[in-house]
Design an enzyme around this catalytic site. Sequence first.
Site, PDB file in Angstrom:
ATOM      1  N   SER A 162      47.170  40.704  47.278  1.00  0.00           N
ATOM      2  CA  SER A 162      45.790  40.143  46.575  1.00  0.00           C
ATOM      3  C   SER A 162      44.649  40.776  47.180  1.00  0.00           C
ATOM      4  CB  SER A 162      45.984  38.689  46.707  1.00  0.00           C
ATOM      5  OG  SER A 162      44.794  37.834  46.412  1.00  0.00           O
ATOM      6  N   THR A 163      43.926  39.900  47.909  1.00  0.00           N
ATOM      7  CA  THR A 163      42.810  40.726  48.704  1.00  0.00           C
ATOM      8  C   THR A 163      43.110  41.610  49.546  1.00  0.00           C
ATOM      9  OG1 THR A 163      41.850  38.446  48.343  1.00  0.00           O
ATOM     10  CG2 THR A 163      40.626  39.926  49.859  1.00  0.00           C
ATOM     11  N   HIS A 188      46.802  40.411  42.224  1.00  0.00           N
ATOM     12  CA  HIS A 188      45.972  39.507  41.714  1.00  0.00           C
ATOM     13  C   HIS A 188      44.655  40.230  41.437  1.00  0.00           C
ATOM     14  CE1 HIS A 188      47.919  36.062  44.389  1.00  0.00           C
ATOM     15  NE2 HIS A 188      48.687  36.404  43.084  1.00  0.00           N
ATOM     16  N   MET A 280      44.969  36.771  50.532  1.00  0.00           N
ATOM     17  CA  MET A 280      44.635  35.404  50.576  1.00  0.00           C
ATOM     18  C   MET A 280      45.637  34.231  50.083  1.00  0.00           C
ATOM     19  SD  MET A 280      40.684  34.234  50.337  1.00  0.00           S
ATOM     20  CE  MET A 280      40.213  35.687  51.424  1.00  0.00           C
ATOM     21  N   ASP A 283      50.698  32.469  47.885  1.00  0.00           N
ATOM     22  CA  ASP A 283      51.387  33.026  47.056  1.00  0.00           C
ATOM     23  C   ASP A 283      52.438  34.165  46.947  1.00  0.00           C
ATOM     24  OD1 ASP A 283      52.379  33.393  43.975  1.00  0.00           O
ATOM     25  OD2 ASP A 283      50.762  34.829  43.569  1.00  0.00           O
TER      26      ASP A 283
END
Length: 345
Positions: A162-163, A188, A280, A283
């Site tokens: 993600s991030t 993401h 972050m 997940d």
Amino acid sequence: MSPARVLVVDDSAAMRAMLTRILAQDPGLEVVGSAADPAEARTLIKELNPDVLTLDVEMPGMDGLTFLERIMRLRPMPVVMCSTLTARGTEVTIEALRLGAVDCIAKPSTTAGDLAAAASVLCRTVREAARSNARPTADPPTARPLASGAWRKDMVILVGASTGGVEALFTFLGALPPDTPPVIVVQHMPAGFTAGFAERLDKTVPARVLHAADGMSLAPGQVLIAPGGATHAELGTGAQPKLRLRSGPLHSGHRPSVDRLFSSAVPLGTSAVGVLLTGMGRDGADGLLALRQAGAATFAQSADSCVVYGMPRAAVEIGAAGSVMPLSRMADAVLRACRVPSSKD
């Protein structure tokens, strides 16, 4: 906690004023200054020592991407790209993320309804970026050629991020050889950006990178990037596993969800390898645990190499990660988990 100190960099005086006004309304943020160009920004960074920077792309003297690259090499700090280009320019967005920007968002609109929503996104993004771990930009490692047959033919590598994941994936995938075991990636990313991301990766890393479509077969030397936004990516069962794109509600707050991808691969058992990179939230943590319990090798990125140690932390805390690895060593460790056992094992 003290408010995060923000420096706003934009060549438009009106936009600097708007961004400053929006950010100043958030009690978790303090705008300590603003700059009209990179030269002024360099001076203010030295004088004010901000925690986070908002940065425009198009500016006089030096464009924002060039300035971002210099920041991340010489004085790493969290940067949020805030530009009209990042809303429509996929290549600009992906390049900024590759260079180390924590996130890219569109400049707020002057329309009242749009402004309120954009202001909320801006403040939340800058707050989260201020808590991230900025590091110098590193060139992707060179993939080491391995002999044909070095790994089991039934292996599948599953990756969630993600991030900070765009930069991490350029590094991780860049270290895999051209004939890597099949790789499926959930990053993401908003709908409309994953196709450009796959295209950019395909031009950069040794393996072939494709934007995934429903029913695609898995093949050595191939990386599939799950489309953003509309569907979940899952591994279909059968003698020849295929990627399936399934509709459904958000899972773990996301679509596609890393948890859904990992959980779908549980029937593969020891033929699966799960990799959870920077991001972050949580997940992927539960899915990684399910993979480990099924006998798969599981890896989480180490805190010191993550932009945001959220998803890997959640995995480590519940015992889902069989190994915790810095990004620079992740590809080698994953390939070792895929190798054909030797007589010495």
